[in-house]
Design a protein around this motif. Structure first.
Motif, PDB file in Angstrom:
ATOM      1  N   GLY A 261      26.088 -45.169 -16.201  1.00  0.00           N
ATOM      2  CA  GLY A 261      25.170 -44.664 -15.168  1.00  0.00           C
ATOM      3  C   GLY A 261      23.887 -45.460 -15.076  1.00  0.00           C
ATOM      4  N   HIS A 262      23.866 -46.598 -15.744  1.00  0.00           N
ATOM      5  CA  HIS A 262      22.662 -47.415 -15.771  1.00  0.00           C
ATOM      6  C   HIS A 262      22.568 -48.275 -14.532  1.00  0.00           C
ATOM      7  CE1 HIS A 262      20.048 -50.727 -17.198  1.00  0.00           C
ATOM      8  NE2 HIS A 262      19.489 -49.772 -17.896  1.00  0.00           N
ATOM      9  N   ASN A 263      23.722 -48.735 -14.072  1.00  0.00           N
ATOM     10  CA  ASN A 263      23.759 -49.617 -12.911  1.00  0.00           C
ATOM     11  C   ASN A 263      25.191 -49.705 -12.429  1.00  0.00           C
ATOM     12  OD1 ASN A 263      23.307 -51.515 -15.611  1.00  0.00           O
ATOM     13  ND2 ASN A 263      25.114 -52.039 -14.439  1.00  0.00           N
ATOM     14  N   GLY A 264      25.368 -50.191 -11.185  1.00  0.00           N
ATOM     15  CA  GLY A 264      26.706 -50.497 -10.716  1.00  0.00           C
ATOM     16  C   GLY A 264      27.223 -51.746 -11.388  1.00  0.00           C
ATOM     17  N   ARG A 265      28.518 -52.001 -11.210  1.00  0.00           N
ATOM     18  CA  ARG A 265      29.143 -53.187 -11.810  1.00  0.00           C
ATOM     19  C   ARG A 265      29.989 -53.854 -10.738  1.00  0.00           C
ATOM     20  NH1 ARG A 265      29.639 -53.860 -16.896  1.00  0.00           N
ATOM     21  NH2 ARG A 265      31.882 -53.903 -17.265  1.00  0.00           N
ATOM     22  N   ILE A 266      29.659 -55.070 -10.404  1.00  0.00           N
ATOM     23  CA  ILE A 266      30.344 -55.738  -9.302  1.00  0.00           C
ATOM     24  C   ILE A 266      31.840 -55.795  -9.585  1.00  0.00           C
ATOM     25  CG2 ILE A 266      30.637 -58.011  -8.198  1.00  0.00           C
ATOM     26  CD1 ILE A 266      27.507 -58.140  -8.335  1.00  0.00           C
ATOM     27  N   GLY A 267      32.621 -55.353  -8.610  1.00  0.00           N
ATOM     28  CA  GLY A 267      34.070 -55.307  -8.761  1.00  0.00           C
ATOM     29  C   GLY A 267      34.572 -54.082  -9.498  1.00  0.00           C
ATOM     30  N   MET A 268      33.658 -53.265 -10.072  1.00  0.00           N
ATOM     31  CA  MET A 268      34.129 -52.186 -10.951  1.00  0.00           C
ATOM     32  C   MET A 268      33.476 -50.824 -10.711  1.00  0.00           C
ATOM     33  SD  MET A 268      34.645 -54.444 -14.435  1.00  0.00           S
ATOM     34  CE  MET A 268      33.069 -55.258 -14.358  1.00  0.00           C
ATOM     35  N   VAL A 269      32.168 -50.803 -10.528  1.00  0.00           N
ATOM     36  CA  VAL A 269      31.463 -49.530 -10.287  1.00  0.00           C
ATOM     37  C   VAL A 269      30.514 -49.763  -9.114  1.00  0.00           C
ATOM     38  CG1 VAL A 269      29.905 -47.780 -11.231  1.00  0.00           C
ATOM     39  CG2 VAL A 269      31.573 -48.897 -12.743  1.00  0.00           C
ATOM     40  N   TRP A 270      30.672 -48.964  -8.067  1.00  0.00           N
ATOM     41  CA  TRP A 270      29.917 -49.235  -6.846  1.00  0.00           C
ATOM     42  C   TRP A 270      28.489 -48.718  -6.946  1.00  0.00           C
ATOM     43  CZ3 TRP A 270      27.872 -46.452  -2.532  1.00  0.00           C
ATOM     44  CH2 TRP A 270      27.552 -47.270  -1.433  1.00  0.00           C
ATOM     45  N   GLU A 300      37.860 -48.774 -20.232  1.00  0.00           N
ATOM     46  CA  GLU A 300      36.917 -49.236 -21.255  1.00  0.00           C
ATOM     47  C   GLU A 300      36.208 -50.520 -20.802  1.00  0.00           C
ATOM     48  OE1 GLU A 300      38.505 -50.300 -25.110  1.00  0.00           O
ATOM     49  OE2 GLU A 300      36.546 -50.055 -26.073  1.00  0.00           O
ATOM     50  N   VAL A 301      36.971 -51.395 -20.141  1.00  0.00           N
ATOM     51  CA  VAL A 301      36.380 -52.642 -19.647  1.00  0.00           C
ATOM     52  C   VAL A 301      35.376 -52.358 -18.533  1.00  0.00           C
ATOM     53  CG1 VAL A 301      36.858 -54.809 -18.406  1.00  0.00           C
ATOM     54  CG2 VAL A 301      38.382 -54.069 -20.251  1.00  0.00           C
ATOM     55  N   ALA A 302      35.778 -51.454 -17.615  1.00  0.00           N
ATOM     56  CA  ALA A 302      35.088 -51.373 -16.328  1.00  0.00           C
ATOM     57  C   ALA A 302      34.008 -50.305 -16.227  1.00  0.00           C
ATOM     58  CB  ALA A 302      36.122 -51.135 -15.216  1.00  0.00           C
ATOM     59  N   ASP A 303      34.175 -49.178 -16.883  1.00  0.00           N
ATOM     60  CA  ASP A 303      33.344 -48.008 -16.560  1.00  0.00           C
ATOM     61  C   ASP A 303      31.871 -48.153 -16.925  1.00  0.00           C
ATOM     62  OD1 ASP A 303      35.393 -46.658 -15.412  1.00  0.00           O
ATOM     63  OD2 ASP A 303      35.786 -45.320 -17.124  1.00  0.00           O
ATOM     64  N   ALA A 304      31.615 -48.750 -18.070  1.00  0.00           N
ATOM     65  CA  ALA A 304      30.236 -48.751 -18.570  1.00  0.00           C
ATOM     66  C   ALA A 304      29.723 -50.179 -18.704  1.00  0.00           C
ATOM     67  CB  ALA A 304      30.158 -48.057 -19.928  1.00  0.00           C
ATOM     68  N   SER A 305      28.408 -50.333 -18.561  1.00  0.00           N
ATOM     69  CA  SER A 305      27.779 -51.615 -18.838  1.00  0.00           C
ATOM     70  C   SER A 305      27.554 -51.750 -20.339  1.00  0.00           C
ATOM     71  CB  SER A 305      26.439 -51.704 -18.111  1.00  0.00           C
ATOM     72  OG  SER A 305      26.663 -51.936 -16.735  1.00  0.00           O
ATOM     73  N   ARG A 306      27.503 -53.001 -20.771  1.00  0.00           N
ATOM     74  CA  ARG A 306      27.308 -53.244 -22.201  1.00  0.00           C
ATOM     75  C   ARG A 306      26.328 -54.406 -22.393  1.00  0.00           C
ATOM     76  NH1 ARG A 306      32.780 -52.490 -21.529  1.00  0.00           N
ATOM     77  NH2 ARG A 306      32.985 -54.691 -21.010  1.00  0.00           N
ATOM     78  N   ILE A 307      25.494 -54.268 -23.401  1.00  0.00           N
ATOM     79  CA  ILE A 307      24.709 -55.408 -23.867  1.00  0.00           C
ATOM     80  C   ILE A 307      25.119 -55.633 -25.309  1.00  0.00           C
ATOM     81  CG2 ILE A 307      22.424 -56.372 -24.289  1.00  0.00           C
ATOM     82  CD1 ILE A 307      21.338 -54.462 -22.135  1.00  0.00           C
ATOM     83  N   LEU A 308      25.726 -56.782 -25.558  1.00  0.00           N
ATOM     84  CA  LEU A 308      26.259 -57.097 -26.886  1.00  0.00           C
ATOM     85  C   LEU A 308      25.385 -58.167 -27.520  1.00  0.00           C
ATOM     86  CD1 LEU A 308      28.631 -56.928 -29.001  1.00  0.00           C
ATOM     87  CD2 LEU A 308      29.666 -58.844 -27.743  1.00  0.00           C
ATOM     88  N   TYR A 309      24.995 -57.914 -28.745  1.00  0.00           N
ATOM     89  CA  TYR A 309      24.273 -58.931 -29.508  1.00  0.00           C
ATOM     90  C   TYR A 309      25.161 -59.401 -30.639  1.00  0.00           C
ATOM     91  CZ  TYR A 309      21.062 -61.009 -32.904  1.00  0.00           C
ATOM     92  OH  TYR A 309      20.466 -61.863 -33.801  1.00  0.00           O
ATOM     93  N   VAL A 310      25.437 -60.699 -30.669  1.00  0.00           N
ATOM     94  CA  VAL A 310      26.192 -61.295 -31.765  1.00  0.00           C
ATOM     95  C   VAL A 310      25.204 -62.109 -32.598  1.00  0.00           C
ATOM     96  CG1 VAL A 310      28.093 -62.811 -32.402  1.00  0.00           C
ATOM     97  CG2 VAL A 310      28.292 -61.360 -30.374  1.00  0.00           C
ATOM     98  N   PHE A 311      25.002 -61.652 -33.809  1.00  0.00           N
ATOM     99  CA  PHE A 311      24.040 -62.268 -34.716  1.00  0.00           C
ATOM    100  C   PHE A 311      24.387 -63.737 -34.936  1.00  0.00           C
ATOM    101  CE2 PHE A 311      22.247 -63.302 -38.840  1.00  0.00           C
ATOM    102  CZ  PHE A 311      21.017 -62.676 -38.819  1.00  0.00           C
ATOM    103  N   PRO A 312      23.461 -64.681 -34.903  1.00  0.00           N
ATOM    104  CA  PRO A 312      22.047 -64.457 -34.645  1.00  0.00           C
ATOM    105  C   PRO A 312      21.585 -64.854 -33.242  1.00  0.00           C
ATOM    106  CG  PRO A 312      22.327 -66.588 -35.714  1.00  0.00           C
ATOM    107  CD  PRO A 312      23.711 -66.024 -35.491  1.00  0.00           C
ATOM    108  N   ASN A 313      22.418 -65.597 -32.457  1.00  0.00           N
ATOM    109  CA  ASN A 313      21.821 -66.273 -31.297  1.00  0.00           C
ATOM    110  C   ASN A 313      22.512 -66.028 -29.963  1.00  0.00           C
ATOM    111  OD1 ASN A 313      24.128 -67.779 -31.819  1.00  0.00           O
ATOM    112  ND2 ASN A 313      23.202 -69.724 -31.236  1.00  0.00           N
ATOM    113  N   LEU A 314      23.404 -65.030 -29.896  1.00  0.00           N
ATOM    114  CA  LEU A 314      24.127 -64.788 -28.637  1.00  0.00           C
ATOM    115  C   LEU A 314      23.878 -63.381 -28.117  1.00  0.00           C
ATOM    116  CD1 LEU A 314      26.351 -65.354 -26.457  1.00  0.00           C
ATOM    117  CD2 LEU A 314      28.036 -64.608 -28.157  1.00  0.00           C
TER     118      LEU A 314
END
Lengths: 439, 162
Positions: A261-270, A300-314
């Motif tokens: 519910g944070h934002n739409g997702r192009i191609g997935m959540v309008w 799982e792929v489409a419904d929610a937005s995700r911010i992923l942090y991969v230690f240390p630089n991504l």
């Protein structure tokens, strides 16, 4: 050198610079962690020198002979695909005298020639030409000993290429752990795969790299810092909420926010700003995803937005659209940032245009949101000078306690708490052997 | 050739007036320089001439986003520009490239200094605009800024209008 004031008799020092207190429910980071050249040097040697680092995506160099040059942990590198199609990563330094071998940012070549004495290396690292080789004894052995130096480890997951300067690290998949799954989710959005596009945002912030990590794992800042962006979305007919949004400790310093519910997702959540045509495309694409991935995985792929942090630089932003962001620490108070748009292969031109417009309107130094994040990093970096070497050393700490009661009770942390920052700092504390807090 | 000839002096006046509006933060007046449906783009430093609808950019605003950007920049909650930067624009090397039926393509160079928090940031680049010509004057159809810096200076964000 100042010394730590005991603020609680029950506080646990994870490290002289990171304290957590499960009775008082406080978590504090000493501000020298963002300022100190000694800490920075340790980060470069212990973290950047001994951990898997994100280098780039294999779709940046799709063809044999393609190369990019890029600096990671201060070391100049060549990221290339050799003539047989294999990905290679070399130190960008002539084995002869150490000259920068390739002085171009990108290109396509079979050979890298050093301009200084004209040594030539194949794109697989062989020393292919050694001018005046009659003056060397045992030329074959000499040539073999002077091959271009490869970084010790190169592995990839879903096209994301990682390197390690330490040959003895566990495999990449061990390092990625639970983060690997979320990279796979993002990689499966496009039916024909995903790729990076040109138009790389290169910029530099006057702030410590860890401020960039914290900011991405911090949903608490979103409403106040991005007030104008939230207002813009409201005017387009979309109300951002903080509800049903959670933070996850993925282990190994990796973190994840899942934002529903944070934002739409192009191609997935309008979302209204995407327009009516995109609504129809989303319906079709969701059917395609459900068929290809199965209904559960597709959701799982489409419904929610995700911010992923991969230690240390991504940092992988899987929001309205997708951005890969790499953090390159340059100095305690300076971080270079590189950001690539990550798109679906062969998507319709109007979807691509919507994706680019929407993503760069939010993310990047010219967006409607990221400049305020940059303002925050830089204002912190300037602000923490105020308490350095203060008469009362107890005031030179930053607080990340929000949501500790829930964490103690075993409840899932919300994105608007500071749990994902705490898990990052706990991992950091296990790697850095800091002295008593100082400047 | 269009309905009337556009001189370099007219283009220079337009660009100088625009620079003045931006340096004085008269953003409503600045926004009125765009026709309906206009675009504003800022390319990345690796730009190779591609259309910004297909690849990455620093800014790829349609007209709605230009208006949203102005509204944001006028707000006291646009933290990156509150307090506002001081900007100082120098525009030169103005060339009228091509005149169509109702448009003119122009090129110019810019140097913009931005001052904030006792720091100085320098932005060097060129403009490649498409302007609509009518009896009233000139307006933006496409406003494109092309930074020439290899990377942005440390701290040199694009929180303002480049």
């Amino acid at each position: 050198m100042t010394h730590l004031t005991e603020t609680s008799s029950t506080g646990t020092s994870l490290n002289p610079l990171v304290r957590e207190d499960w009775d008082a429910l406080t978590f504090r980071v000493h501000r020298s962690a963002y300022r100190s050249p000694a800490v920075f040097q340790q980060e470069i040697s212990r973290i950047w020198g001994h951990t898997w680092l994100y280098l780039g995506h294999e779709t940046e160099i799709p063809n044999p002979g393609d190369f990019k040059t890029r600096t990671l942990g201060g070391r100049p590198l060549i990221f290339c695909r050799d003539s047989d199609g294999e990905i290679r990563v070399f130190f960008n330094s002539c084995t002869h005298r150490g000259t920068i071998l390739c002085r171009f940012k990108e290109g396509n070549t079979k050979h890298f020639q050093c301009f200084y004495h004209a040594w030539v290396f194949s794109n697989n690292g062989d020393l292919a030409a050694l001018p005046g080789d009659e003056a060397y004894t045992d030329v074959p052995e000499f040539r073999e000993s002077m091959r271009l130096r490869s970084v010790p480890r190169v592995q990839s997951h879903e096209g994301f290429v990682f390197i390690s300067f330490d040959p003895d690290v566990p495999d990449l998949m061990t390092h990625l752990g639970r983060a690997a799954h979320y990279m796979s989710l993002t990689a499966s959005i496009g039916p024909k795969g995903m790729h990076t596009v040109p138009g790389v945002q290169l910029y530099s912030i006057k702030g410590n790299w860890k401020l960039g990590v914290e900011n991405a794992m911090d949903g608490y800042h979103f409403a106040p810092t991005h007030n104008t962006f939230v207002g813009y979305l409201r005017e387009t007919g979309f109300a951002v909420t903080d509800d049903d949004q959670y933070a996850y400790d993925l282990g190994g310093g990796h973190g994840l926010l899942i934002l529903t519910g944070h934002n739409g997702r192009i191609g997935m959540v309008w979302e209204p700003r995407f327009g009516e045509k995109e609504k129809e495309r989303i319906a079709a694409k969701r059917r395609e995803m459900a068929e290809r991935l199965g209904p559960e995985r597709a959701a799982e792929v489409a419904d929610a937005s995700r911010i992923l942090y991969v230690f240390p630089n991504l940092l992988l932003f899987d929001l309205e659209a997708l951005t890969i962001r790499q953090l390159e620490p340059v100095a305690p108070d300076r971080t270079d940032v590189r950001a690539w748009q990550f798109v679906e292969r062969d998507e319709p031109a109007e979807a691509r245009e919507l994706r680019i417009k929407t993503m760069v309107s939010f993310v990047g130094p010219g967006g409607l949101a990221t400049p305020d994040d940059i303002e925050a990093y830089e204002a912190v970096q300037r602000g923490i000078e105020a308490t350095a070497d203060a008469a009362d050393p107890g005031i030179d700490w930053s607080d990340m306690s929000r949501g500790m009661a829930d964490e103690k009770a075993g409840r899932q942390g919300r994105s608007i708490d500071e749990g994902a920052m705490r898990s990052f700092w706990r991992h950091w504390a296990s790697l850095i052997d800091a002295e008593e807090p100082g400047r | 050739m269009g309905r009337r000839t556009v001189t370099r002096a007219e283009v220079e006046d337009f660009l100088y007036q625009e620079a003045r509006l931006l340096d004085e933060w008269r953003l409503d007046d600045w926004q009125a320089l765009f026709e309906d449906g206009a675009r504003m783009e800022v390319t990345t430093t690796d730009w190779g001439g591609w259309e910004l609808s297909s690849a990455g950019a620093f800014m790829a605003d349609d007209h709605d986003l230009i208006k949203a950007r102005v509204k944001r920049l006028k707000s006291r909650k646009a933290h990156a520009e509150y307090p506002r930067s001081r900007t100082h624009r120098l525009i030169s090397n103005v060339i009228v490239l091509e005149q169509g039926d109702d448009t003119v393509s122009i090129a110019a160079n810019f140097v913009i200094h931005r001052f904030r928090d006792e720091q100085t940031y320098t932005y060097v680049g060129r403009y490649a605009h498409v302007l609509v010509v009518d009896d009233e004057g000139l307006r933006f159809r496409l406003r494109r800024s092309i930074p020439v810096n290899e990377v942005m200076d440390p701290g040199a964000r694009l929180s303002f209008i480049l």
